[in-house]
Enzyme design. Structure first.
Site, PDB file in Angstrom:
ATOM      1  N   ASN A 108       0.859  -1.188   0.000  1.00 29.39           N
ATOM      2  CA  ASN A 108       0.000   0.000   0.000  1.00 29.39           C
ATOM      3  C   ASN A 108       0.893   1.236   0.000  1.00 29.39           C
ATOM      4  OD1 ASN A 108      -2.391   1.588   0.264  1.00 29.39           O
ATOM      5  ND2 ASN A 108      -1.951   1.829   2.454  1.00 29.39           N
ATOM      6  N   SER A 137       5.015   6.759   2.392  1.00 28.88           N
ATOM      7  CA  SER A 137       5.564   5.446   2.735  1.00 28.88           C
ATOM      8  C   SER A 137       4.910   4.387   1.865  1.00 28.88           C
ATOM      9  CB  SER A 137       5.252   5.087   4.195  1.00 28.88           C
ATOM     10  OG  SER A 137       5.672   6.115   5.064  1.00 28.88           O
ATOM     11  N   ASP A 146      -2.395   0.527   8.033  1.00 24.60           N
ATOM     12  CA  ASP A 146      -1.150   1.266   7.760  1.00 24.60           C
ATOM     13  C   ASP A 146      -0.006   0.880   8.706  1.00 24.60           C
ATOM     14  OD1 ASP A 146      -2.539   2.684   5.780  1.00 24.60           O
ATOM     15  OD2 ASP A 146      -3.195   4.210   7.204  1.00 24.60           O
TER      16      ASP A 146
HETATM   17  C1  GRF Z   1      -2.646   8.970  -2.508  1.00 26.54           C
HETATM   18  O1  GRF Z   1      -2.267  10.114  -1.791  1.00 26.54           O
HETATM   19  C2  GRF Z   1      -2.269   7.736  -1.761  1.00 26.54           C
HETATM   20  O2  GRF Z   1      -1.093   7.872  -1.012  1.00 26.54           O
HETATM   21  C3  GRF Z   1      -3.445   7.558  -0.841  1.00 26.54           C
HETATM   22  O3  GRF Z   1      -4.563   7.914  -1.614  1.00 26.54           O
HETATM   23  C4  GRF Z   1      -4.154   8.825  -2.619  1.00 26.54           C
HETATM   24  C5  GRF Z   1      -4.567   8.243  -3.930  1.00 26.54           C
HETATM   25  O4  GRF Z   1      -4.331   9.093  -5.018  1.00 26.54           O
HETATM   26  N1  GRF Z   1      -3.478   6.224  -0.304  1.00 26.54           N
HETATM   27  P1  GRF Z   1      -4.424   8.529  -6.495  1.00 26.54           P
HETATM   28  O5  GRF Z   1      -5.797   7.916  -6.668  1.00 26.54           O
HETATM   29  O6  GRF Z   1      -3.335   7.505  -6.648  1.00 26.54           O
HETATM   30  O7  GRF Z   1      -4.228   9.707  -7.390  1.00 26.54           O
END
Ligand code: GRF
Length: 316
Positions: A108, A137, A146
């Site tokens: 993730n 991360s 997380d």
């Molecule tokens: C990103 O900031 C990711 O870290 C978080 O959700 C957001 C997703 O953005 N888990 P995208 O859909 O990849 O543009």
């Protein structure tokens, strides 16, 4: 080397998914994207993936139990032939069964420097705390939100006057760089002799009285002042293989293993009929079997006195 097959799960924009898709277009990239799936049929990222010729799948979670929805996603991911799952803005808490089914094979991306700021509103929290840096991360997914092993991070400097949105926009640039690199390193390590040797080392050195030495250029593990019980053979005489050599009970077990899987097991040159070589570098390795074989090999060479001393120690 075969490329690892990755299913990406998204809920929204899918810019991280897009970064993975474009990274995978480089011929040297060790992974390919075989599916983009979403719990949100309107996720904009689905259109992008489809336009790039990637199979897509969407199934809304609305009106379903978490477990039922996860099992629909799981079935579709497995049907795609994916070896691993990359979550990229997948806004769902995952059921324990789903997480367990992909243990060690699901990553993730999270927009904070974990372990700081798990969950939502990470940028607001970093700003409120007066942190000098936000960041991103990439971590393994475990049942705790997380919380799995952190595989890579990039700190992103906070600027005077930053808002959560302005910081998020810069962190996103770092996200797009980091995810493909970390995923690439992670899938490659199953084939990396250095990493494979390190894992064997950790298992072998966990045996009682174990010591490491170098013999004929191979890392090998023995009992202090006694016999060797494990060797790592890395491209021995240019054979192009990384293998673990351990003792077995005798020629019957050796023959049985080779017959069971002649790609995975072979008779090691210059070793007797009571040793087996197990290829470590084919991917999909059962590390629990490796652990058990190292322990059994240790037992096979350990002097009776040491075994007795240990079994006595166990009773207390
Ligand atoms: C990103 O900031 C990711 O870290 C978080 O959700 C957001 C997703 O953005 N888990 P995208 O859909 O990849 O543009």
């Amino acid at each position: 080397m075969n490329k690892a097959r990755i299913a990406v799960l998204i809920s929204g924009t899918g810019s991280n998914m897009a970064a993975l898709v474009y990274a995978a277009k480089h011929p040297a990239c060790p992974f390919e994207i075989v599916l983009v799936a979403s719990n949100n049929p309107d996720a904009p990222g689905l259109r992008l993936a489809a336009a790039e010729g990637i199979p897509i799948f969407a199934h809304s979670h609305k009106g379903m139990t978490r477990a039922d929805h996860d099992s629909i996603m799981d079935a579709e991911i497995r049907k795609s032939g994916a070896d691993m799952v990359a979550l990229a803005g997948y806004m769902r808490i995952l059921s324990a069964g789903f997480v367990q089914g992909w243990a060690g094979k699901m990553l993730n991306i999270h927009p904070s420097l974990l372990p700081k700021y798990k969950g939502l509103h990470t940028h607001e929290r970093a700003l409120e705390a007066g942190d000098s840096h936000g960041g991103v991360s990439v971590h393994l997914v475990t049942e705790e939100l997380d919380d799995g092993e952190i595989l890579g991070q990039t700190p992103v400097a906070i600027l005077p006057g930053d808002t959560a949105d302005s910081l998020a926009a810069r962190v996103l640039i770092a996200e797009h760089q980091l995810y493909a690199r970390v995923l690439g390193d992670y899938v490659r390590r199953d084939f990396d002799p250095v990493w494979l040797t390190q894992r064997v080392r950790a298992l072998a050195m966990a045996e009682p009285e174990a010591e490491e030495s170098l013999s004929h250029g191979m890392a090998c593990f023995g009992i202090k002042g006694g016999k060797k019980f494990a060797w790592v053979s890395d491209n021995h005489h240019g054979d192009g293989r990384v293998a673990l050599l351990v003792k077995v009970s005798g020629p019957e077990e050796q023959a049985m293993l080779i017959e069971r899987d002649e790609d995975r097991y072979f008779k090691p040159a210059y070793f007797g009929n009571d040793w087996i070589a197990i290829r470590l570098d084919l991917g999909g390795l059962d590390w629990e079997e490796v652990r058990q074989r190292i322990s059994a090999s240790w037992l096979a060479v350990a002097p009776a006195k040491l075994k007795k001393a240990l079994s006595v120690a166990d009773e207390f």
